[in-house]
Design a protein around this motif. Structure first.
Motif: not given
Length: 241
Positions: A141-165
């Protein structure tokens, strides 16, 4: 409700987390009615569910996380003792039947010495025959899913951008998170957080557990009873005092 820091938006980040699976995993190894300390309990999502089966205490280093956990426990109608403690210096009022460190909370420890100190502290707080159950991110997981990946969510009450490097240490990750939280007046509050996590090879955790005095009963992957394969994302350890 006004949001005050990461603790109040953590549940948005974890809204799809399989908390029932964590509780079911614990339930396979710990009998109903046992005394249990949930260490690194965060906002209490798993802890409150555990309290339906066990005499549960929740512990976390973050005061704000515990405040949210207390609010949620009150809303659920559950009396849940919550203490602010560092897992490396765990100290309970009496030995317990089980200690859990779930949702990869152990991965927030900075280095090997911290993990060893935590294992030794947990051992001291367990009754003879007591169970220690925890999970960590897999090396995969450290070497693939968390390797220079970006995750985002656009919710009604809360949105976020998440960079994992990748972090500087082997098998580590730096999470850079930016939240935009809707306030009652229609504006948005920006909350920024940086979190670092680190994991190790399963064999290394086993050595540290044995060194602390534990008998390692099982090492499995992704909420199953199967041994970790190359594509595993989460490794579970069950050890006994």
């Amino acid at each position: 409700m006004a949001y005050e820091g990461f603790a109040y938006v953590y549940d948005e980040l974890m809204k799809d987390a399989p908390y029932e699976d964590w509780v079911a995993f614990v339930h396979r190894h710990v009998e109903d009615g046992a005394s249990l300390a949930d260490v690194g309990c965060g906002t209490g999502s798993a802890t409150i569910r555990l309290a339906e089966h066990y005499e549960t205490i929740g512990l976390d280093l973050s005061e704000s996380m515990l405040e949210v956990a207390q609010e949620k426990a009150l809303e659920a109608g559950i009396t849940l003792p919550l203490w602010q403690q560092d897992m490396r210096e765990l100290e309970l009022p009496h030995p317990v039947d089980a200690v859990t460190i779930l949702c990869d909370s152990l991965c927030y420890l900075e280095d090997e010495a911290d993990v060893i100190d935590t294992f030794e502290a947990v051992y001291e707080q367990l009754k003879p025959g007591g169970m220690f159950i925890f999970d960590v991110h897999s090396p995969n997981k450290m070497q693939t899913l968390f390797n220079q990946k970006t995750y985002a969510s656009n919710g009604e009450d809360c949105s976020y951008i998440w960079f994992a490097d990748p972090g500087e240490a082997p098998l580590s990750v730096v999470h850079d998170l930016t939240f935009f939280v809707a306030l009652e007046d229609g504006t948005y509050e920006r909350v920024e957080e940086t979190h670092e996590q680190r994991t190790y090879e399963p064999g290394q955790y086993m050595q540290w557990l044995i060194g602390a005095g534990f008998h390692v009963k099982s090492v499995t992957a992704d909420f199953t009873d199967q041994a970790p394969g190359p594509n595993a994302e989460r490794i579970f350890f069950v050890a006994q005092k």
